[in-house]
Design a protein around this motif. Sequence first.
Motif, PDB file in Angstrom:
ATOM      1  N   ASP A  81      29.083 -31.283 -23.261  1.00 20.53           N
ATOM      2  CA  ASP A  81      30.453 -31.547 -23.683  1.00 20.53           C
ATOM      3  C   ASP A  81      30.949 -32.797 -22.952  1.00 20.53           C
ATOM      4  OD1 ASP A  81      33.192 -31.626 -24.093  1.00 20.53           O
ATOM      5  OD2 ASP A  81      33.454 -29.462 -23.938  1.00 20.53           O
ATOM      6  N   PRO A  82      31.264 -33.871 -23.688  1.00 21.78           N
ATOM      7  CA  PRO A  82      31.714 -35.106 -23.023  1.00 21.78           C
ATOM      8  C   PRO A  82      32.953 -34.892 -22.148  1.00 21.78           C
ATOM      9  CG  PRO A  82      31.227 -35.517 -25.336  1.00 21.78           C
ATOM     10  CD  PRO A  82      31.188 -34.027 -25.145  1.00 21.78           C
ATOM     11  N   ALA A  83      33.837 -33.992 -22.580  1.00 24.98           N
ATOM     12  CA  ALA A  83      35.056 -33.743 -21.796  1.00 24.98           C
ATOM     13  C   ALA A  83      34.717 -33.130 -20.447  1.00 24.98           C
ATOM     14  CB  ALA A  83      35.997 -32.833 -22.570  1.00 24.98           C
ATOM     15  N   LEU A  84      33.729 -32.209 -20.424  1.00 21.89           N
ATOM     16  CA  LEU A  84      33.312 -31.617 -19.151  1.00 21.89           C
ATOM     17  C   LEU A  84      32.534 -32.624 -18.317  1.00 21.89           C
ATOM     18  CD1 LEU A  84      32.196 -27.976 -20.070  1.00 21.89           C
ATOM     19  CD2 LEU A  84      34.233 -28.690 -18.831  1.00 21.89           C
ATOM     20  N   GLY A 139      41.824 -26.026 -16.905  1.00 21.30           N
ATOM     21  CA  GLY A 139      41.910 -27.316 -17.573  1.00 21.30           C
ATOM     22  C   GLY A 139      42.053 -28.467 -16.601  1.00 21.30           C
ATOM     23  N   SER A 140      42.210 -29.662 -17.154  1.00 20.41           N
ATOM     24  CA  SER A 140      42.350 -30.876 -16.363  1.00 20.41           C
ATOM     25  C   SER A 140      43.507 -31.700 -16.905  1.00 20.41           C
ATOM     26  CB  SER A 140      41.060 -31.702 -16.404  1.00 20.41           C
ATOM     27  OG  SER A 140      40.779 -32.096 -17.737  1.00 20.41           O
ATOM     28  N   GLU A 177      43.828 -37.513 -11.108  1.00 19.48           N
ATOM     29  CA  GLU A 177      43.094 -36.631 -12.013  1.00 19.48           C
ATOM     30  C   GLU A 177      42.961 -35.263 -11.350  1.00 19.48           C
ATOM     31  OE1 GLU A 177      39.583 -38.258 -14.037  1.00 19.48           O
ATOM     32  OE2 GLU A 177      40.030 -40.146 -13.018  1.00 19.48           O
ATOM     33  N   ALA A 190      32.975 -35.696 -18.103  1.00 19.54           N
ATOM     34  CA  ALA A 190      33.916 -36.640 -17.503  1.00 19.54           C
ATOM     35  C   ALA A 190      34.554 -36.090 -16.228  1.00 19.54           C
ATOM     36  CB  ALA A 190      34.999 -37.002 -18.509  1.00 19.54           C
ATOM     37  N   LEU A 191      34.483 -34.779 -16.038  1.00 23.93           N
ATOM     38  CA  LEU A 191      35.075 -34.163 -14.849  1.00 23.93           C
ATOM     39  C   LEU A 191      34.173 -34.264 -13.624  1.00 23.93           C
ATOM     40  CD1 LEU A 191      36.558 -30.888 -16.371  1.00 23.93           C
ATOM     41  CD2 LEU A 191      37.706 -33.073 -15.983  1.00 23.93           C
TER      42      LEU A 191
END
Length: 205
Positions: free
Chosen positions: A21-24, A147-148, A156, A26-27
């Motif tokens: 998952d690109p969103a994960l 979430g972020s 961030e 990125a974290l």
Amino acid sequence: MALFNRKSTATAPIAEAPAVDPALAALTGTYALDPAHSSIGFTVRHAMVTNVRGSFGEHEGSLVLDGTDPANSSASIDVKIASVDTGIADRDGHLVSGDFFDAEKFPLMTFRSTKAEQLGGEAYRITGDLTIKDVTRPLSIDLEFNGSATDVYGNERVGFEGSTDILRSDWGLTWNAALETGGVMVSDKVKLTFDISAIKAAPAA
């Protein structure tokens, strides 16, 4: 029958790695706990009939998150025992005394993770070593990823909350008093709660 007895020469298909998952992803990075927006607390049964809640106001720690492989993530937390707050000064004084935490001799409660797991969806489990006084024992904490976000200062942030139950006697916290009606003043079972906000460190120059 020869068709079914013949050995197959076909190559077995190679299982594809699960999509990241690109969103994960990125974290991924190192985060510092924000004590002003985090809470580490506990709930314990008192006199067999009600609950007493408290928290530790001073703590620090870090999270290392790997969004592509959560198993590589880790956590480290230090809690200052003398910062315990149950809303009653006399009770807090008893907790930091030798009857309980003996904060003068053992000023910190620490957690160092040894394993991280994604249980599915937003659910995770972190396992590690919890040290209270001079006793270190394994502990697993189930967490939910909240979430972020990027706050108004450009930080961030990530958020997690969760809880776990322990027996305080496993860590040498054995003080108690018998009640005339039966039972004891303080239950052995304690619920630990975690509501964590952490800020991502800036990349190294």
